[in-house]
Design an enzyme around this catalytic site. Structure first.
Site, mmCIF file in Angstrom:
data_model
loop_
_atom_site.group_PDB
_atom_site.id
_atom_site.type_symbol
_atom_site.label_atom_id
_atom_site.label_comp_id
_atom_site.label_asym_id
_atom_site.label_seq_id
_atom_site.Cartn_x
_atom_site.Cartn_y
_atom_site.Cartn_z
ATOM 1 N N GLY A 13 18.019 6.925 27.966
ATOM 2 C CA GLY A 13 17.309 5.983 27.121
ATOM 3 C C GLY A 13 16.521 4.986 27.949
ATOM 4 O O GLY A 13 16.731 4.837 29.157
ATOM 5 N N CYS A 14 15.622 4.278 27.291
ATOM 6 C CA CYS A 14 14.747 3.341 27.999
ATOM 7 C C CYS A 14 15.512 2.133 28.526
ATOM 8 O O CYS A 14 15.424 1.803 29.729
ATOM 9 C CB CYS A 14 13.601 2.908 27.089
ATOM 10 S SG CYS A 14 14.104 2.355 25.437
#
Length: 349
Positions: free
Chosen positions: A152-153
C-alpha cells in the site's frame, strides 16, 4: 541490457488511477506487449475516451473481465477493488504471473485480514504463496514469486525508513507515531461525496482514525524487521492535492543511538539504490520533489526532546506507492533492470 523476449501483459481494472499510471509507465517499457485491458463500466470504450492524455498510444480496447482471453498474456497487474481480487486471482491459470495492487494478499495472516476487511479470506491457499513486494527489502523473494502483493501507499512511505532502523536496533519498537498526509487519488476514482472538490479544497482532515486498514500492514513489516510484535500510532490525513504522500514519523532512539546515526544507517542501507534516497542533514523532502516519479526521499532530524528523532518520508502515492512499484516488481520477476521504464525524473513544479 537488451530485452529480446517480451512479456505479454494484461491490466485488470485499467480504468482507475493506478491502471492509468500503469499504462503511462508501460508505454515506454521495451520488454512488454500490452495485450489485455479489462474494465467494468468502461468496457468497450477506447482508452482515448477514458484517458485522453493516453490517446496517442495504440492500446487494446478494454473488455469485461469475463471476456478476457488468459492464454494471450504472461503476467497480469490486478488493479481491482479490495475484496474482489481474491476470487478473480484464484480463477486465473496456474502459470500466470500476477502483481496485485489491491490489499487482498498483503496480510500474511488470514485471520488478521478477516478482522480488518470484514470477511474471511477467499483464497487462503494463494495467500501462502504471495510475496509482499516492498522491492528494496524483498528482491530475492520477489524474483522467485508467481504472485506479488504490491504494498500500500502509506505502508511504503512508513516501512522504507523504519524497517532498516528496527533491524539495526537503532530505535525502540514500543513508541512509533506515524502522521501521514495523502493526495485525493489515494481514495480511487469512483465518485464519493467526501472527495468532491468543495469537500476537499481549502482544508485538511484526518480520517479512519485508529482504524485505517494500512495499520496492520505497516505493523506486519515492522514486526518482521524488529523480530517482535510492533504496534504503531498511525493517523492518515487527506490533503487538497491530487497526488503525493508525506509521512512524518516520531521515534525514540535506542540507548547510544543518535539522529546522525539513524541517517548514516539509512544511507548505508540504501546506498546504490535507484529510487530510495536519504537526504543530507537539514534537508526536508516535499511531495513536489517526487511527483510523477518512483522515488522515495527520506530525511532524519533530531527532535528537540532528548532521546527522540523525527523521520520524514515522501513518495508519489500513484507511482512508488502503487503502479511504479508494481512495474519495479515486474522487472525483478522478469530479471530485467529495476529502473526499466521508471527512469523519468519528477515533474516540477
Amino acid at each position: 541490457m537488451t530485452i529480446t523476449n517480451k512479456l505479454r501483459i494484461g491490466i485488470l481494472g485499467a480504468s482507475g488511477y493506478t491502471g492509468a499510471e500503469l499504462l503511462r509507465l508501460l508505454a515506454r517499457h521495451p520488454g512488454v506487449d500490452l495485450r489485455l485491458l479489462t474494465a467494468d463500466r468502461q468496457a468497450g470504450r477506447p482508452i482515448a475516451e477514458i484517458f485522453p492524455h493516453l490517446g496517442a498510444l495504440h492500446l487494446p480496447v478494454p473488455v469485461k473481465i469475463e471476456a478476457a482471453e488468459w492464454s494471450d498474456v504472461d503476467l497480469v497487474f490486478c488493479c481491482l477493488p479490495h475484496g474482489t481480487t481474491q476470487e478473480v486471482i484464484a480463477g486465473l491459470p496456474a502459470g500466470l504471473k500476477i502483481v496485485d495492487l489491491s490489499a487482498d494478499f498483503r496480510l500474511a495472516d488470514p485471520a488478521s485480514y478477516a478482522e480488518w476487511y470484514g470477511h474471511e479470506h477467499r483464497a487462503p491457499a494463494l495467500q501462502k504463496e504471495a510475496v509482499y513486494g516492498l522491492t528494496e527489502l524483498a528482491r530475492g523473494a520477489i524474483a522467485k514469486a508467481r504472485l506479488v502483493a504490491n504494498p500500500g501507499c502509506y505502508p511504503t512511505s512508513a516501512q522504507l525508513p523504519l524497517m532498516p532502523l528496527l533491524e539495526a536496533g537503532a530505535i525502540a519498537s514500543e513508541v512509533i507515531i506515524i502522521d501521514s498526509k495523502s493526495g485525493v487519488t489515494g481514495a480511487g476514482r469512483d465518485a464519493k461525496q467526501q472527495n468532491l472538490y468543495a469537500e476537499v479544497t481549502e482544508g485538511i482532515h484526518a480520517y479512519a482514525i485508529a482504524s485505517h486498514r494500512h495499520a496492520p500492514e505497516i505493523e506486519q513489516g515492522l514486526a518482521q524487521a524488529a523480530g517482535r510484535t510492533v504496534t504503531v500510532n498511525f493517523t492518515p490525513h487527506l490533503m487538497p492535492m491530487s497526488r503525493g504522500i508525506l509521512s512524518t514519523i516520531y521515534v525514540r532512539l535506542a540507548d547510544g543511538a543518535t539522529s546522525d546515526g539513524l541517517r548514516e544507517a539509512l544511507a548505508r542501507r540504501y546506498a546504490g539504490e535507484a529510487f530510495v534516497r536519504v537526504l543530507a542533514a537539514g534537508q526536508a523532502p516535499a511531495t513536489r520533489h517526487v511527483r510523477g516519479s518512483n522515488l522515495c526521499l527520506i530525511s532524519v532530524f533530531a527532535d528537540r526532546v532528548p532521546g527522540r528523532a523525527i523521520l520524514v518520508s515522501v513518495i508519489d502515492n500513484l507511482v512508488k506507492g502503487a503502479s511504479g512499484q508494481a512495474v519495479q516488481n515486474m522487472n525483478v520477476m522478469a530479471g530485467w533492470p529495476e529502473t526499466t521504464a521508471l527512469e523519468q525524473p519528477p515533474l516540477f513544479p
